[in-house]
Design a protein around this motif. Structure first.
Motif, PDB file in Angstrom:
ATOM      1  N   ASP A  67       0.850  -1.178   0.000  1.00  0.00           N
ATOM      2  CA  ASP A  67       0.000   0.000   0.000  1.00  0.00           C
ATOM      3  C   ASP A  67       0.891   1.235   0.000  1.00  0.00           C
ATOM      4  OD1 ASP A  67      -2.784   1.168   0.444  1.00  0.00           O
ATOM      5  OD2 ASP A  67      -1.672   2.063   2.097  1.00  0.00           O
ATOM      6  N   PRO A  68       0.522   2.301  -0.707  1.00  0.00           N
ATOM      7  CA  PRO A  68       1.364   3.500  -0.745  1.00  0.00           C
ATOM      8  C   PRO A  68       1.235   4.401   0.485  1.00  0.00           C
ATOM      9  CG  PRO A  68      -0.537   3.796  -2.157  1.00  0.00           C
ATOM     10  CD  PRO A  68      -0.584   2.375  -1.661  1.00  0.00           C
ATOM     11  N   SER A  69       0.446   4.021   1.469  1.00  0.00           N
ATOM     12  CA  SER A  69       0.289   4.832   2.678  1.00  0.00           C
ATOM     13  C   SER A  69       1.608   4.911   3.440  1.00  0.00           C
ATOM     14  CB  SER A  69      -0.791   4.226   3.579  1.00  0.00           C
ATOM     15  OG  SER A  69      -2.016   4.150   2.891  1.00  0.00           O
ATOM     16  N   PRO A  70       1.861   6.004   4.146  1.00  0.00           N
ATOM     17  CA  PRO A  70       3.168   6.191   4.781  1.00  0.00           C
ATOM     18  C   PRO A  70       3.459   5.240   5.944  1.00  0.00           C
ATOM     19  CG  PRO A  70       1.721   8.059   5.232  1.00  0.00           C
ATOM     20  CD  PRO A  70       1.015   7.178   4.255  1.00  0.00           C
ATOM     21  N   ARG A  71       2.493   4.888   6.770  1.00  0.00           N
ATOM     22  CA  ARG A  71       2.792   4.107   7.981  1.00  0.00           C
ATOM     23  C   ARG A  71       2.588   2.605   7.821  1.00  0.00           C
ATOM     24  NH1 ARG A  71       0.902   8.924  10.710  1.00  0.00           N
ATOM     25  NH2 ARG A  71       2.780   9.924  11.478  1.00  0.00           N
ATOM     26  N   GLN A  72       1.891   2.160   6.811  1.00  0.00           N
ATOM     27  CA  GLN A  72       1.740   0.735   6.486  1.00  0.00           C
ATOM     28  C   GLN A  72       1.019  -0.075   7.567  1.00  0.00           C
ATOM     29  OE1 GLN A  72       3.098  -0.732   3.408  1.00  0.00           O
ATOM     30  NE2 GLN A  72       2.957   1.449   2.962  1.00  0.00           N
ATOM     31  N   TYR A  73       0.106   0.531   8.304  1.00  0.00           N
ATOM     32  CA  TYR A  73      -0.616  -0.203   9.339  1.00  0.00           C
ATOM     33  C   TYR A  73      -1.433  -1.351   8.755  1.00  0.00           C
ATOM     34  CZ  TYR A  73       0.532   3.525  12.624  1.00  0.00           C
ATOM     35  OH  TYR A  73       1.193   4.426  13.412  1.00  0.00           O
ATOM     36  N   CYS A  74      -2.044  -1.125   7.603  1.00  0.00           N
ATOM     37  CA  CYS A  74      -2.876  -2.175   7.010  1.00  0.00           C
ATOM     38  C   CYS A  74      -2.024  -3.346   6.529  1.00  0.00           C
ATOM     39  CB  CYS A  74      -3.730  -1.613   5.881  1.00  0.00           C
ATOM     40  SG  CYS A  74      -2.795  -0.751   4.603  1.00  0.00           S
ATOM     41  N   VAL A  75      -0.823  -3.090   6.094  1.00  0.00           N
ATOM     42  CA  VAL A  75       0.088  -4.166   5.677  1.00  0.00           C
ATOM     43  C   VAL A  75       0.560  -4.939   6.905  1.00  0.00           C
ATOM     44  CG1 VAL A  75       2.273  -4.685   4.545  1.00  0.00           C
ATOM     45  CG2 VAL A  75       0.800  -2.889   3.619  1.00  0.00           C
ATOM     46  N   GLN A  76       0.816  -4.224   7.996  1.00  0.00           N
ATOM     47  CA  GLN A  76       1.286  -4.855   9.228  1.00  0.00           C
ATOM     48  C   GLN A  76       0.216  -5.715   9.884  1.00  0.00           C
ATOM     49  OE1 GLN A  76       2.895  -1.816  11.764  1.00  0.00           O
ATOM     50  NE2 GLN A  76       4.226  -1.031  10.156  1.00  0.00           N
ATOM     51  N   ALA A  77      -1.036  -5.547   9.519  1.00  0.00           N
ATOM     52  CA  ALA A  77      -2.110  -6.382  10.076  1.00  0.00           C
ATOM     53  C   ALA A  77      -1.911  -7.845   9.698  1.00  0.00           C
ATOM     54  CB  ALA A  77      -3.473  -5.887   9.601  1.00  0.00           C
ATOM     55  N   GLY A  78      -1.241  -8.111   8.583  1.00  0.00           N
ATOM     56  CA  GLY A  78      -0.941  -9.481   8.179  1.00  0.00           C
ATOM     57  C   GLY A  78      -2.165 -10.215   7.657  1.00  0.00           C
ATOM     58  N   TRP A  79      -2.102 -11.539   7.768  1.00  0.00           N
ATOM     59  CA  TRP A  79      -3.177 -12.383   7.257  1.00  0.00           C
ATOM     60  C   TRP A  79      -4.388 -12.295   8.180  1.00  0.00           C
ATOM     61  CZ3 TRP A  79      -3.152 -14.284   2.559  1.00  0.00           C
ATOM     62  CH2 TRP A  79      -1.946 -14.550   1.929  1.00  0.00           C
ATOM     63  N   CYS A  84      -6.662   0.965   5.268  1.00  0.00           N
ATOM     64  CA  CYS A  84      -5.613   1.881   4.808  1.00  0.00           C
ATOM     65  C   CYS A  84      -6.282   3.245   4.607  1.00  0.00           C
ATOM     66  CB  CYS A  84      -5.005   1.394   3.502  1.00  0.00           C
ATOM     67  SG  CYS A  84      -4.309  -0.265   3.592  1.00  0.00           S
ATOM     68  N   LEU A  85      -6.297   4.060   5.639  1.00  0.00           N
ATOM     69  CA  LEU A  85      -7.023   5.329   5.576  1.00  0.00           C
ATOM     70  C   LEU A  85      -6.480   6.313   4.539  1.00  0.00           C
ATOM     71  CD1 LEU A  85      -7.982   6.082   9.269  1.00  0.00           C
ATOM     72  CD2 LEU A  85      -9.437   5.373   7.391  1.00  0.00           C
ATOM     73  N   PRO A  86      -5.162   6.547   4.452  1.00  0.00           N
ATOM     74  CA  PRO A  86      -4.707   7.537   3.475  1.00  0.00           C
ATOM     75  C   PRO A  86      -5.076   7.186   2.032  1.00  0.00           C
ATOM     76  CG  PRO A  86      -2.974   7.090   5.055  1.00  0.00           C
ATOM     77  CD  PRO A  86      -4.056   6.084   5.291  1.00  0.00           C
ATOM     78  N   ASN A  87      -5.135   5.903   1.712  1.00  0.00           N
ATOM     79  CA  ASN A  87      -5.473   5.481   0.352  1.00  0.00           C
ATOM     80  C   ASN A  87      -6.943   5.102   0.216  1.00  0.00           C
ATOM     81  OD1 ASN A  87      -4.469   5.294  -2.259  1.00  0.00           O
ATOM     82  ND2 ASN A  87      -4.208   3.086  -2.112  1.00  0.00           N
TER      83      ASN A  87
END
Length: 127
Positions: A83-95, A105-108
């Protein structure tokens, strides 16, 4: 001192302790168990972008205001890969595997939510 305390314990007190411990264990197991998810719903800008079956493998690119969000669906689970968001929280959520789980992913303006066969329970996000 502790031995004296045990002598004051009556059989009714012990029964109450056992019943309360059993109830505590049952409530803990029941509250942590969630139904398995069957579908993943993908949102873009607050609207449903797609709804996919979790039993088939997919890779989906969702375009948002900042760029593409890559969502991967594997057998019984889903995640946001990139995801192009700066903090990557949604990516860090994992599976995500259980119904009701979500990654946002709020910014996107992109999010995914897992859905099961049962109605969605009410919480602060769905109320």
């Amino acid at each position: 001192m502790l031995a004296d305390s045990w002598r004051l314990l009556k059989w009714g007190d012990a029964l109450c302790i056992v019943v309360l411990l059993a109830a505590w264990l049952l409530i803990t197991v029941w509250s942590w168990s969630q139904p398995q998810a069957t579908r993943v719903r993908i949102y873009q800008a607050g609207k449903v972008f797609a709804e996919l079956d979790l039993q088939a493998s997919h890779t989906l690119h969702v375009t948002g205001p900042l760029g593409d969000t890559v969502i991967e669906v594997a057998t019984g689970r889903a995640r946001i890969v990139r995801d192009p968001s700066p903090r990557q929280y949604c990516v860090q959520a994992g599976w995500l595997q259980q119904a009701g789980q979500s990654a946002i992913c709020l910014p996107n303006q992109t999010s995914i939510e897992l859905i099961g066969n049962q109605p969605r329970p009410y919480d602060s996000l769905s109320y």
